[in-house]
Scaffold this motif. Structure first.
Motif, PDB file in Angstrom:
ATOM      1  N   PRO A 159      -3.369 -24.309 -23.262  1.00 40.24           N
ATOM      2  CA  PRO A 159      -4.824 -24.303 -23.068  1.00 40.24           C
ATOM      3  C   PRO A 159      -5.554 -24.271 -24.410  1.00 40.24           C
ATOM      4  O   PRO A 159      -5.051 -23.712 -25.386  1.00 40.24           O
ATOM      5  CB  PRO A 159      -5.069 -23.001 -22.294  1.00 40.24           C
ATOM      6  N   ARG A 160      -6.714 -24.879 -24.456  1.00 40.89           N
ATOM      7  CA  ARG A 160      -7.499 -24.840 -25.691  1.00 40.89           C
ATOM      8  C   ARG A 160      -7.957 -23.411 -25.961  1.00 40.89           C
ATOM      9  O   ARG A 160      -8.382 -22.697 -25.057  1.00 40.89           O
ATOM     10  CB  ARG A 160      -8.692 -25.786 -25.574  1.00 40.89           C
ATOM     11  N   PRO A 161      -7.863 -22.976 -27.210  1.00 35.36           N
ATOM     12  CA  PRO A 161      -8.118 -21.567 -27.507  1.00 35.36           C
ATOM     13  C   PRO A 161      -9.604 -21.224 -27.587  1.00 35.36           C
ATOM     14  O   PRO A 161     -10.448 -22.068 -27.842  1.00 35.36           O
ATOM     15  CB  PRO A 161      -7.453 -21.382 -28.873  1.00 35.36           C
ATOM     16  N   VAL A 162      -9.865 -19.950 -27.389  1.00 33.64           N
ATOM     17  CA  VAL A 162     -11.162 -19.362 -27.652  1.00 33.64           C
ATOM     18  C   VAL A 162     -11.001 -18.500 -28.897  1.00 33.64           C
ATOM     19  O   VAL A 162     -10.056 -17.709 -28.999  1.00 33.64           O
ATOM     20  CB  VAL A 162     -11.633 -18.505 -26.460  1.00 33.64           C
ATOM     21  N   TYR A 163     -11.888 -18.666 -29.874  1.00 32.84           N
ATOM     22  CA  TYR A 163     -11.810 -17.901 -31.116  1.00 32.84           C
ATOM     23  C   TYR A 163     -12.728 -16.677 -31.062  1.00 32.84           C
ATOM     24  O   TYR A 163     -13.829 -16.737 -30.490  1.00 32.84           O
ATOM     25  CB  TYR A 163     -12.216 -18.761 -32.307  1.00 32.84           C
ATOM     26  N   ILE A 164     -12.286 -15.592 -31.690  1.00 36.04           N
ATOM     27  CA  ILE A 164     -13.130 -14.421 -31.923  1.00 36.04           C
ATOM     28  C   ILE A 164     -12.927 -13.981 -33.369  1.00 36.04           C
ATOM     29  O   ILE A 164     -11.928 -14.325 -34.001  1.00 36.04           O
ATOM     30  CB  ILE A 164     -12.826 -13.254 -30.959  1.00 36.04           C
ATOM     31  N   ASN A 258     -17.848 -22.571 -32.401  1.00 33.76           N
ATOM     32  CA  ASN A 258     -16.558 -22.620 -31.710  1.00 33.76           C
ATOM     33  C   ASN A 258     -15.988 -21.230 -31.443  1.00 33.76           C
ATOM     34  O   ASN A 258     -14.863 -21.107 -30.947  1.00 33.76           O
ATOM     35  CB  ASN A 258     -15.560 -23.436 -32.537  1.00 33.76           C
ATOM     36  N   TYR A 259     -16.752 -20.207 -31.784  1.00 43.22           N
ATOM     37  CA  TYR A 259     -16.327 -18.829 -31.547  1.00 43.22           C
ATOM     38  C   TYR A 259     -17.033 -18.270 -30.318  1.00 43.22           C
ATOM     39  O   TYR A 259     -18.246 -18.398 -30.182  1.00 43.22           O
ATOM     40  CB  TYR A 259     -16.625 -17.951 -32.763  1.00 43.22           C
ATOM     41  N   ALA A 260     -16.260 -17.648 -29.436  1.00 41.73           N
ATOM     42  CA  ALA A 260     -16.859 -17.015 -28.266  1.00 41.73           C
ATOM     43  C   ALA A 260     -17.817 -15.921 -28.699  1.00 41.73           C
ATOM     44  O   ALA A 260     -18.890 -15.748 -28.121  1.00 41.73           O
ATOM     45  CB  ALA A 260     -15.767 -16.443 -27.364  1.00 41.73           C
ATOM     46  N   PHE A 261     -17.420 -15.185 -29.733  1.00 45.02           N
ATOM     47  CA  PHE A 261     -18.292 -14.146 -30.269  1.00 45.02           C
ATOM     48  C   PHE A 261     -17.761 -13.716 -31.623  1.00 45.02           C
ATOM     49  O   PHE A 261     -16.552 -13.674 -31.845  1.00 45.02           O
ATOM     50  CB  PHE A 261     -18.353 -12.934 -29.326  1.00 45.02           C
ATOM     51  N   VAL A 262     -18.682 -13.379 -32.530  1.00 44.84           N
ATOM     52  CA  VAL A 262     -18.340 -12.835 -33.845  1.00 44.84           C
ATOM     53  C   VAL A 262     -18.935 -11.440 -33.934  1.00 44.84           C
ATOM     54  O   VAL A 262     -20.159 -11.277 -33.916  1.00 44.84           O
ATOM     55  CB  VAL A 262     -18.873 -13.724 -34.990  1.00 44.84           C
ATOM     56  N   GLY A 263     -18.075 -10.442 -34.006  1.00 42.83           N
ATOM     57  CA  GLY A 263     -18.531  -9.066 -34.100  1.00 42.83           C
ATOM     58  C   GLY A 263     -18.818  -8.660 -35.528  1.00 42.83           C
ATOM     59  O   GLY A 263     -18.442  -9.349 -36.477  1.00 42.83           O
ATOM     60  N   VAL A 327     -25.522 -12.196 -38.464  1.00 40.06           N
ATOM     61  CA  VAL A 327     -26.299 -11.019 -38.064  1.00 40.06           C
ATOM     62  C   VAL A 327     -27.453 -11.424 -37.140  1.00 40.06           C
ATOM     63  O   VAL A 327     -27.700 -10.780 -36.111  1.00 40.06           O
ATOM     64  CB  VAL A 327     -26.841 -10.271 -39.298  1.00 40.06           C
ATOM     65  N   GLU A 328     -28.162 -12.496 -37.493  1.00 39.51           N
ATOM     66  CA  GLU A 328     -29.276 -12.953 -36.662  1.00 39.51           C
ATOM     67  C   GLU A 328     -28.798 -13.385 -35.275  1.00 39.51           C
ATOM     68  O   GLU A 328     -29.418 -13.056 -34.255  1.00 39.51           O
ATOM     69  CB  GLU A 328     -29.999 -14.105 -37.362  1.00 39.51           C
ATOM     70  N   LYS A 329     -27.691 -14.104 -35.244  1.00 44.73           N
ATOM     71  CA  LYS A 329     -27.142 -14.546 -33.960  1.00 44.73           C
ATOM     72  C   LYS A 329     -26.639 -13.355 -33.149  1.00 44.73           C
ATOM     73  O   LYS A 329     -26.843 -13.274 -31.937  1.00 44.73           O
ATOM     74  CB  LYS A 329     -26.003 -15.542 -34.204  1.00 44.73           C
ATOM     75  N   PHE A 330     -25.983 -12.425 -33.823  1.00 42.74           N
ATOM     76  CA  PHE A 330     -25.468 -11.216 -33.194  1.00 42.74           C
ATOM     77  C   PHE A 330     -26.603 -10.441 -32.524  1.00 42.74           C
ATOM     78  O   PHE A 330     -26.487 -10.005 -31.369  1.00 42.74           O
ATOM     79  CB  PHE A 330     -24.791 -10.364 -34.268  1.00 42.74           C
ATOM     80  N   ASP A 331     -27.711 -10.277 -33.241  1.00 37.95           N
ATOM     81  CA  ASP A 331     -28.842  -9.518 -32.711  1.00 37.95           C
ATOM     82  C   ASP A 331     -29.435 -10.197 -31.484  1.00 37.95           C
ATOM     83  O   ASP A 331     -29.723  -9.537 -30.470  1.00 37.95           O
ATOM     84  CB  ASP A 331     -29.905  -9.353 -33.800  1.00 37.95           C
ATOM     85  N   ARG A 332     -29.604 -11.511 -31.538  1.00 37.58           N
ATOM     86  CA  ARG A 332     -30.189 -12.236 -30.404  1.00 37.58           C
ATOM     87  C   ARG A 332     -29.248 -12.227 -29.197  1.00 37.58           C
ATOM     88  O   ARG A 332     -29.696 -12.115 -28.061  1.00 37.58           O
ATOM     89  CB  ARG A 332     -30.527 -13.668 -30.825  1.00 37.58           C
ATOM     90  N   GLN A 333     -27.943 -12.334 -29.447  1.00 33.46           N
ATOM     91  CA  GLN A 333     -26.991 -12.282 -28.348  1.00 33.46           C
ATOM     92  C   GLN A 333     -26.953 -10.896 -27.710  1.00 33.46           C
ATOM     93  O   GLN A 333     -26.856 -10.776 -26.484  1.00 33.46           O
ATOM     94  CB  GLN A 333     -25.595 -12.677 -28.841  1.00 33.46           C
ATOM     95  N   ALA A 334     -27.045  -9.854 -28.529  1.00 28.42           N
ATOM     96  CA  ALA A 334     -27.053  -8.492 -28.004  1.00 28.42           C
ATOM     97  C   ALA A 334     -28.276  -8.265 -27.115  1.00 28.42           C
ATOM     98  O   ALA A 334     -28.180  -7.633 -26.055  1.00 28.42           O
ATOM     99  CB  ALA A 334     -27.027  -7.481 -29.148  1.00 28.42           C
TER     100      ALA A 334
END
Length: 349
Positions: A159-164, A258-263, A327-334
């Motif tokens: 299966p095609r991977p999901v990146y974190i 291409n990342y499901a999420f970056v913490g 950081v900007e993307k993280f904040d909006r996703q949260a």
């Protein structure tokens, strides 16, 4: 984690070898002249060309302003965590070890750091993860490795991977990495890395500190890996050869999609909550077992001078731009997913 492989997995490995030999199923990226586009993540010496105040591509900045909660990935069979060092990856790996048992997925945490993408299928951990996901068992592969794209091009039966990923404010990460490598009583692996840095920097780092290296090294930008975050998101293609270049920053920012999420280490609590929401098959229950991150005290660590900090910002300009986008993307996703603001945003307000 298993120390060996079952007979069925050994057959899978043999099949990989056969297909690689004929070059029909497992294909490695090539440039137009047929040369390999792969680089070693630890041993290659790349040209560092410092560029002043790089800017993120306008399209990426615009997209970051209109972010909704990502799709919840309930049925994902294959996750790749290409862990960036000194960003809480050890704590995250320990958490994943507990979650693997709780949520019944196969965790493959590789100890073959720094091998080239060309050798990736010689990594037993990746082979086991590929085999598991190809046979409908959820698998999560962990390694210190750059982004290597859609693994479908390498193993189409999987299966095609999901990146974190996990990141950290770049300058504090570089400082932590320097003193981690130069700490007393490091094992042979780290001593080898230390000798390589000394050769590249032209300075006997082991007998000094970061300020001494920046002031006295022949190549002070090599006192520590510069723009390493950019390299991890950019990958192995030609544009990534110089991680300080505009092309590398452009590729790295594009690959963020291409990342499901970056913490983010500095807001680990929100990071865990987001992983739990977006990848429940792997992270369900994570918030109940996470231990707060604790930095390891190092006797050799000292606060850098203002001059050293200025130079580190100059040498890691791409990483600083990339981190701000994350950081900007993280904040909006949260906000979109959890209805909360990141503690990073609260601190900067």
């Amino acid at each position: 984690m298993r120390s060996g492989m079952r007979a069925s997995e050994i057959c899978f490995c043999l099949a990989v070898t056969i297909f690689c030999a004929f070059g029909t199923v497992f294909r490695l990226p090539k440039d137009q002249d047929g040369s390999s586009l792969l680089q070693d993540t630890t041993t290659s010496v790349r040209t560092v060309q410092v560029t002043a105040e790089p800017e993120a591509p306008a399209s990426v900045v615009a997209a970051a302003k209109d972010i909704v909660c990502p799709k919840v990935l309930k049925d994902t069979l294959f996750v790749i965590y290409n862990r960036l060092g000194k960003c809480g990856s050890s704590s995250t790996s320990k958490m994943l070890s507990k979650l693997g048992k709780r949520n019944n997925f196969q965790l493959e945490d590789s100890n073959q750091y720094g091998v080239q993408l060309a050798d990736r299928l010689t990594d037993p951990a990746l082979v086991r993860a590929l085999y598991a996901s190809a046979t409908d068992r959820p698998a999560l592969y962990v390694n210190h490795v750059w982004y290597f794209g859609d693994i479908y091009d390498i193993a189409p039966q999987s299966p095609r991977p999901v990146y974190i990923q996990m990141v950290r404010e770049p300058i504090s990460r570089v400082i932590s990495q320097f003193y981690f490598l130069t700490a007393p009583r490091r094992d042979a692996t780290y001593r080898t890395k230390m000798k390589q840095l000394q050769t590249e920097a032209g300075f006997f780092i082991e007998k000094g500190d970061l300020d001494d290296c920046i002031l006295n090294a022949t190549n002070p930008e090599r006192c520590e890996r510069t723009n390493e975050m950019t390299s991890y998101f950019c990958g192995y293609v030609r544009e990534c050869a110089n991680p300080a270049s505009p092309e590398a920053l452009k590729m790295a920012t594009a690959n963020l999609e291409n990342y499901a999420f970056v913490g983010i280490l500095e807001d680990f609590q929100t990071t865990v909550a987001m992983f739990e929401k977006l990848l429940p098959r792997y992270f369900e229950g994570a918030s109940s077992i996470v231990v707060p991150h604790e930095n390891e005290a190092r006797s050799n660590k000292k606060a850098p001078s203002a001059h050293t900090l200025d130079m580190l910002r100059k040498y890691n300009a791409n990483d600083l731009v990339l981190y701000q986008l994350i950081v900007e993307k993280f904040d909006r996703q949260a906000k979109a997913c959890l209805g909360v603001s990141s503690s990073l945003r609260n601190k900067s307000a």
